[in-house]
Design a protein around this motif. Sequence first.
Motif, PDB file in Angstrom:
ATOM      1  N   TRP A  62      -4.634 -10.941  -5.801  1.00 51.58           N
ATOM      2  CA  TRP A  62      -4.790  -9.488  -5.775  1.00 51.58           C
ATOM      3  C   TRP A  62      -3.455  -8.865  -5.379  1.00 51.58           C
ATOM      4  CZ3 TRP A  62      -7.657  -6.379  -1.471  1.00 51.58           C
ATOM      5  CH2 TRP A  62      -7.900  -5.070  -1.918  1.00 51.58           C
ATOM      6  N   ASP A  63      -3.059  -7.801  -6.035  1.00 61.22           N
ATOM      7  CA  ASP A  63      -1.746  -7.217  -5.776  1.00 61.22           C
ATOM      8  C   ASP A  63      -1.573  -6.786  -4.319  1.00 61.22           C
ATOM      9  OD1 ASP A  63      -3.577  -5.172  -6.015  1.00 61.22           O
ATOM     10  OD2 ASP A  63      -2.298  -3.861  -7.209  1.00 61.22           O
ATOM     11  N   GLN A  64      -2.629  -6.228  -3.718  1.00 62.10           N
ATOM     12  CA  GLN A  64      -2.512  -5.766  -2.334  1.00 62.10           C
ATOM     13  C   GLN A  64      -2.368  -6.944  -1.373  1.00 62.10           C
ATOM     14  OE1 GLN A  64      -5.188  -2.613  -1.297  1.00 62.10           O
ATOM     15  NE2 GLN A  64      -5.050  -3.011   0.888  1.00 62.10           N
ATOM     16  N   THR A  65      -3.066  -8.043  -1.680  1.00 62.70           N
ATOM     17  CA  THR A  65      -2.934  -9.244  -0.854  1.00 62.70           C
ATOM     18  C   THR A  65      -1.509  -9.778  -0.917  1.00 62.70           C
ATOM     19  OG1 THR A  65      -5.249  -9.844  -1.192  1.00 62.70           O
ATOM     20  CG2 THR A  65      -3.757 -11.606  -0.512  1.00 62.70           C
ATOM     21  N   ALA A  66      -0.969  -9.873  -2.125  1.00 62.61           N
ATOM     22  CA  ALA A  66       0.395 -10.372  -2.294  1.00 62.61           C
ATOM     23  C   ALA A  66       1.403  -9.458  -1.602  1.00 62.61           C
ATOM     24  CB  ALA A  66       0.723 -10.494  -3.777  1.00 62.61           C
ATOM     25  N   TYR A  67       1.177  -8.156  -1.688  1.00 61.67           N
ATOM     26  CA  TYR A  67       2.083  -7.204  -1.038  1.00 61.67           C
ATOM     27  C   TYR A  67       2.106  -7.426   0.474  1.00 61.67           C
ATOM     28  CZ  TYR A  67       4.263  -2.743   0.197  1.00 61.67           C
ATOM     29  OH  TYR A  67       5.097  -1.788   0.700  1.00 61.67           O
ATOM     30  N   ASN A  68       0.913  -7.552   1.072  1.00 61.91           N
ATOM     31  CA  ASN A  68       0.842  -7.771   2.520  1.00 61.91           C
ATOM     32  C   ASN A  68       1.481  -9.098   2.919  1.00 61.91           C
ATOM     33  OD1 ASN A  68      -0.489  -5.349   2.956  1.00 61.91           O
ATOM     34  ND2 ASN A  68      -2.522  -6.256   2.815  1.00 61.91           N
ATOM     35  N   GLU A  69       1.255 -10.125   2.103  1.00 60.79           N
ATOM     36  CA  GLU A  69       1.839 -11.431   2.410  1.00 60.79           C
ATOM     37  C   GLU A  69       3.360 -11.369   2.393  1.00 60.79           C
ATOM     38  OE1 GLU A  69      -1.755 -14.256   0.609  1.00 60.79           O
ATOM     39  OE2 GLU A  69       0.077 -13.885  -0.555  1.00 60.79           O
ATOM     40  N   GLU A  70       3.912 -10.756   1.365  1.00 55.85           N
ATOM     41  CA  GLU A  70       5.371 -10.696   1.254  1.00 55.85           C
ATOM     42  C   GLU A  70       5.981  -9.801   2.329  1.00 55.85           C
ATOM     43  OE1 GLU A  70       7.066 -12.643  -0.482  1.00 55.85           O
ATOM     44  OE2 GLU A  70       5.460 -13.466  -1.718  1.00 55.85           O
ATOM     45  N   GLN A  71       5.242  -8.814   2.755  1.00 56.46           N
ATOM     46  CA  GLN A  71       5.765  -7.895   3.761  1.00 56.46           C
ATOM     47  C   GLN A  71       5.794  -8.525   5.152  1.00 56.46           C
ATOM     48  OE1 GLN A  71       3.637  -4.202   3.981  1.00 56.46           O
ATOM     49  NE2 GLN A  71       5.190  -3.210   5.238  1.00 56.46           N
ATOM     50  N   PHE A  72       4.775  -9.339   5.469  1.00 55.76           N
ATOM     51  CA  PHE A  72       4.629  -9.785   6.853  1.00 55.76           C
ATOM     52  C   PHE A  72       4.858 -11.282   7.082  1.00 55.76           C
ATOM     53  CE2 PHE A  72       1.961  -5.899   6.693  1.00 55.76           C
ATOM     54  CZ  PHE A  72       2.637  -5.159   7.653  1.00 55.76           C
ATOM     55  N   TYR A  73       4.757 -12.113   6.053  1.00 53.16           N
ATOM     56  CA  TYR A  73       4.955 -13.546   6.280  1.00 53.16           C
ATOM     57  C   TYR A  73       6.405 -13.819   6.688  1.00 53.16           C
ATOM     58  CZ  TYR A  73       0.465 -15.216   4.433  1.00 53.16           C
ATOM     59  OH  TYR A  73      -0.864 -15.498   4.247  1.00 53.16           O
ATOM     60  N   PRO A  74       6.618 -14.616   7.737  1.00 46.97           N
ATOM     61  CA  PRO A  74       7.996 -14.978   8.114  1.00 46.97           C
ATOM     62  C   PRO A  74       8.560 -16.026   7.156  1.00 46.97           C
ATOM     63  CG  PRO A  74       6.420 -16.115   9.514  1.00 46.97           C
ATOM     64  CD  PRO A  74       5.616 -15.191   8.644  1.00 46.97           C
ATOM     65  N   VAL A  97      11.512 -10.997   2.105  1.00 49.34           N
ATOM     66  CA  VAL A  97      12.086 -10.019   1.176  1.00 49.34           C
ATOM     67  C   VAL A  97      12.982  -9.020   1.897  1.00 49.34           C
ATOM     68  CG1 VAL A  97      10.240 -10.202  -0.523  1.00 49.34           C
ATOM     69  CG2 VAL A  97      10.008  -8.601   1.382  1.00 49.34           C
ATOM     70  N   GLY A  98      12.935  -9.018   3.222  1.00 50.93           N
ATOM     71  CA  GLY A  98      13.865  -8.198   3.989  1.00 50.93           C
ATOM     72  C   GLY A  98      13.504  -6.736   4.123  1.00 50.93           C
ATOM     73  N   VAL A  99      12.222  -6.392   3.916  1.00 51.31           N
ATOM     74  CA  VAL A  99      11.831  -4.991   4.081  1.00 51.31           C
ATOM     75  C   VAL A  99      11.506  -4.716   5.545  1.00 51.31           C
ATOM     76  CG1 VAL A  99      10.936  -4.796   1.739  1.00 51.31           C
ATOM     77  CG2 VAL A  99       9.398  -5.459   3.596  1.00 51.31           C
ATOM     78  N   THR A 100      11.613  -3.464   5.935  1.00 52.08           N
ATOM     79  CA  THR A 100      11.279  -3.049   7.295  1.00 52.08           C
ATOM     80  C   THR A 100       9.909  -2.389   7.293  1.00 52.08           C
ATOM     81  OG1 THR A 100      13.601  -2.696   7.844  1.00 52.08           O
ATOM     82  CG2 THR A 100      11.969  -1.603   9.243  1.00 52.08           C
ATOM     83  N   SER A 101       9.053  -2.789   8.206  1.00 53.11           N
ATOM     84  CA  SER A 101       7.704  -2.225   8.292  1.00 53.11           C
ATOM     85  C   SER A 101       7.681  -1.105   9.322  1.00 53.11           C
ATOM     86  CB  SER A 101       6.694  -3.307   8.692  1.00 53.11           C
ATOM     87  OG  SER A 101       6.670  -4.341   7.740  1.00 53.11           O
ATOM     88  N   ARG A 102       7.042  -0.023   8.959  1.00 51.55           N
ATOM     89  CA  ARG A 102       6.873   1.094   9.881  1.00 51.55           C
ATOM     90  C   ARG A 102       5.378   1.357  10.031  1.00 51.55           C
ATOM     91  NH1 ARG A 102       8.573   7.444   8.873  1.00 51.55           N
ATOM     92  NH2 ARG A 102       7.840   8.244  10.882  1.00 51.55           N
ATOM     93  N   VAL A 103       4.876   1.259  11.235  1.00 52.14           N
ATOM     94  CA  VAL A 103       3.455   1.471  11.493  1.00 52.14           C
ATOM     95  C   VAL A 103       3.229   2.945  11.809  1.00 52.14           C
ATOM     96  CG1 VAL A 103       1.483   0.852  12.930  1.00 52.14           C
ATOM     97  CG2 VAL A 103       3.204  -0.877  12.359  1.00 52.14           C
ATOM     98  N   MET A 104       2.428   3.612  10.979  1.00 49.62           N
ATOM     99  CA  MET A 104       2.173   5.035  11.149  1.00 49.62           C
ATOM    100  C   MET A 104       0.944   5.258  12.024  1.00 49.62           C
ATOM    101  SD  MET A 104       2.963   6.448   7.291  1.00 49.62           S
ATOM    102  CE  MET A 104       1.810   5.325   6.503  1.00 49.62           C
ATOM    103  N   ASN A 105       0.843   6.437  12.585  1.00 47.74           N
ATOM    104  CA  ASN A 105      -0.323   6.813  13.382  1.00 47.74           C
ATOM    105  C   ASN A 105      -1.563   6.801  12.493  1.00 47.74           C
ATOM    106  OD1 ASN A 105      -2.392   8.461  14.652  1.00 47.74           O
ATOM    107  ND2 ASN A 105      -0.816   9.116  16.092  1.00 47.74           N
ATOM    108  N   TYR A 106      -2.560   5.994  12.865  1.00 47.79           N
ATOM    109  CA  TYR A 106      -3.717   5.835  11.983  1.00 47.79           C
ATOM    110  C   TYR A 106      -4.649   7.038  12.000  1.00 47.79           C
ATOM    111  CZ  TYR A 106      -6.239   4.362  16.228  1.00 47.79           C
ATOM    112  OH  TYR A 106      -6.805   4.298  17.475  1.00 47.79           O
TER     113      TYR A 106
END
Length: 218
Positions: free
Chosen positions: A15-27, A35-44
């Motif tokens: 699933w595209d969303q699963t792959a996106y989360n994996e690539e964003q957060f897996y070390p 992939v070297g992206v920076t994650s920003r956690v927004m106010n939920y």
Amino acid sequence: MMKRLAHRMETEATWDQTAYNEEQFYPAHGTHGTVGVTSRVMNYFCNLNSKTFFRFFREDASLLHGYKPLSLHINYHPEKLQRMQDVFAFYFKGVEKGIWRWNGGEGSKLLTECKKLKQAGAPDESKPHIAQILKSGVIDWGTCLKCIKPQRGGLLKTPWEPGRWGEAGEVSAYPDFKDTVFATLGGAMHLLRFNETGEFLSTRCSDGELLKGRLVFS
């Protein structure tokens, strides 16, 4: 990120969303690099999803009426379009009623109540509204003219599969109607509210969709 996701979409059954989360957060590990992206956690509460809104945000009067989120992603529940329409009506038209028809989880509050109705018994023919339905014996269901036939014992003949009908009694969603009738056809349950002339308004339990119809008297 996009090149890696494009490659995974082409070569993996994921699933595209699963792959996106994996690539964003897996070390990084082994030969796999990040992939070297920076994650920003927004106010939920500023950027809601529908789970947070319907299960928590809606239930807090100070948040619901004193705070407006920047965005609301309707993605958690299966009734996406209908919930989106009700949320839009609340925030942009000031119509609050619609957001309260839904459960915090799946389905409408009305559907939960409908599931508790007993469908096996025969309608009580001594009651005037039941007698009126049986006297007619034929129903115009929206544009499907003379296609629904309620039978004694609770059987409902339809152009689709056989259904059931009977007394729903008092339903909390319609406190002004004491003699609501249920009808199950096409795999869905509906609640019918009749007037004195045999016209009715049907509400589909699953999503609240309305339909008009009438009893046909020869």
